[in-house]
Design an enzyme around this catalytic site. Structure first.
Site, mmCIF file in Angstrom:
data_model
loop_
_atom_site.group_PDB
_atom_site.id
_atom_site.type_symbol
_atom_site.label_atom_id
_atom_site.label_comp_id
_atom_site.label_asym_id
_atom_site.label_seq_id
_atom_site.Cartn_x
_atom_site.Cartn_y
_atom_site.Cartn_z
ATOM 1 N N LYS A 116 57.035 -8.576 50.789
ATOM 2 C CA LYS A 116 55.605 -8.267 50.633
ATOM 3 C C LYS A 116 54.755 -9.521 50.880
ATOM 4 C CE LYS A 116 56.649 -4.548 47.425
ATOM 5 N NZ LYS A 116 56.821 -4.096 46.045
ATOM 6 N N GLN A 157 55.598 -6.071 40.071
ATOM 7 C CA GLN A 157 56.857 -5.578 40.635
ATOM 8 C C GLN A 157 57.692 -4.898 39.553
ATOM 9 O OE1 GLN A 157 57.760 -5.642 43.943
ATOM 10 N NE2 GLN A 157 59.538 -4.432 43.342
ATOM 11 N N ASP A 214 48.971 -0.652 44.001
ATOM 12 C CA ASP A 214 50.091 0.290 43.921
ATOM 13 C C ASP A 214 49.598 1.705 43.588
ATOM 14 O OD1 ASP A 214 52.631 -0.475 44.592
ATOM 15 O OD2 ASP A 214 53.169 -1.246 42.605
#
Ligand code: NAD
Length: 295
Positions: free
Chosen positions: A54, A98, A121
């Site tokens: 990422k 994460q 997200d």
């Protein structure tokens, strides 16, 4: 194989190339370089690989890499403090915690500390609500990638009968919402669904997000249907999905491979969300500045 192969790598590469131009244009117009703060707690090897990917992809499209790493034994309070700091920092456009976090931490309240305008997200309750109400907001990355793939191959969504297999918060539910918002007729199926194969045979589009290797056989697929495979399974022969690919590809009209289908789209959509987050924050800041000027 008779189905058209949906090439996620190629679509993701196009999305990234467009995004690079859009990031440059936004930065030139505003003086703001959008930045992504990935937050990794501990050293889970798979998470380290995902986060590294990422970060690398972010830099490649011109985003600032604002990565944060906390040790494995970080307390809930330490993670909370970091998330509060990132939430308040104007240089941070997007925050990505994460998952999974180490077992001694409670992820759900941590996710809720991410403000909706930085929730790249799309997992906070606020973002889920905005999606449910079809209001502007940041959408979860893998589900958005599914829509992008269908659009890239001109698979009609409006009016289509879609069967989504799986009702997870991460994939099944949000992809169903996105499809409803695009005027599809959506059936959400799950582990208690009766005669899943028969339900799937009604579908113009099947989205398999079930986590059971090869569950979707050719028998599930109506001739000419589009089959989107979100599943990822690692085995001795490499990666495979929730769809029994070769036989299904003889019946389907369009099909995604694993690897090389939905997978590459997830990071591309994350990068897009980071730019959108920066745009959203910029317009919120401009609106608030003009409101105080006229007060
Ligand atoms: P999950 O385990 O949270 O949810 C699976 C869903 O499938 C559940 O709602 C369950 O009810 C349903 N289900 C389970 N067994 C079933 C059965 N036999 N018949 C019908 N429904 C059944 O999983 P998830 O997080 O949604 O992920 C699904 C798959 O997608 C996994 O393989 C995961 O690795 C993969 N995934 C891929 C990406 C990507 O970037 N490509 C991103 C997220 C998840």
């Amino acid at each position: 194989m008779t189905a058209v192969l949906i090439d996620g790598k190629a679509v993701a590469a196009r999305v990234r190339a467009t995004l690079k131009d859009e990031v440059a244009a936004f930065t030139a117009a505003t003086g703001i370089q959008p930045g992504l703060a990935t937050v990794l707690v501990g050293g889970d090897p798979a998470s380290e690989v995902y986060v590294a990917s990422k970060r690398k992809s972010s830099v490649a499209v011109g985003l600032a890499d604002l990565h944060q790493h906390l040790p494995e034994d970080a307390t809930q309070q330490q993670v909370e403090e970091l998330l509060h700091r990132l939430a308040a920092d104007p240089a941070v456009s997007g925050i990505l915690l994460q998952l999974p976090v180490p077992a001694h931490l409670d992820a759900a309240p941590l996710i809720e500390l991410i403000p909706f305008e930085k929730d790249v997200d799309g997992l906070t309750t606020m973002s889920v609500g905005l999606l449910a109400q079809n209001k502007p907001g940041l959408r979860p990355c893998t589900p958005s990638g599914v829509i992008e793939l269908l659009d890239a191959y001109d698979v009609p969504i409006e009016g289509a009968n879609v069967v989504v297999i799986g009702r997870s918060e991460l994939v099944g539910r949000p992809v169903a919402q996105l499809l409803v918002n695009r005027n599809a007729t959506v059936t959400i199926t799950h582990s208690r669904t009766k005669d899943l194969a028969a339900v799937c045979r009604t579908a113009d589009i099947i989205v398999a997000a079930v986590g059971v290797k090869g569950l979707v056989t050719a028998d599930f697929v109506k001739s000419g249907a589009a089959v989107i495979d979100v599943g990822i399974h690692r085995g001795p022969e490499g990666l495979s999905g929730d769809v029994d690919f070769a036989p299904a590809a003889e019946v389907a009209g369009f099909i995604t491979p694993v690897p090389g289908g939905v997978g590459p789209m997830t990071i591309a959509m994350l990068l897009g969300n980071t730019l959108r987050a920066a745009q959203l924050q910029h317009s919120l800041a401009s609106a608030s500045a003009s409101a105080s000027a006229s007060a």
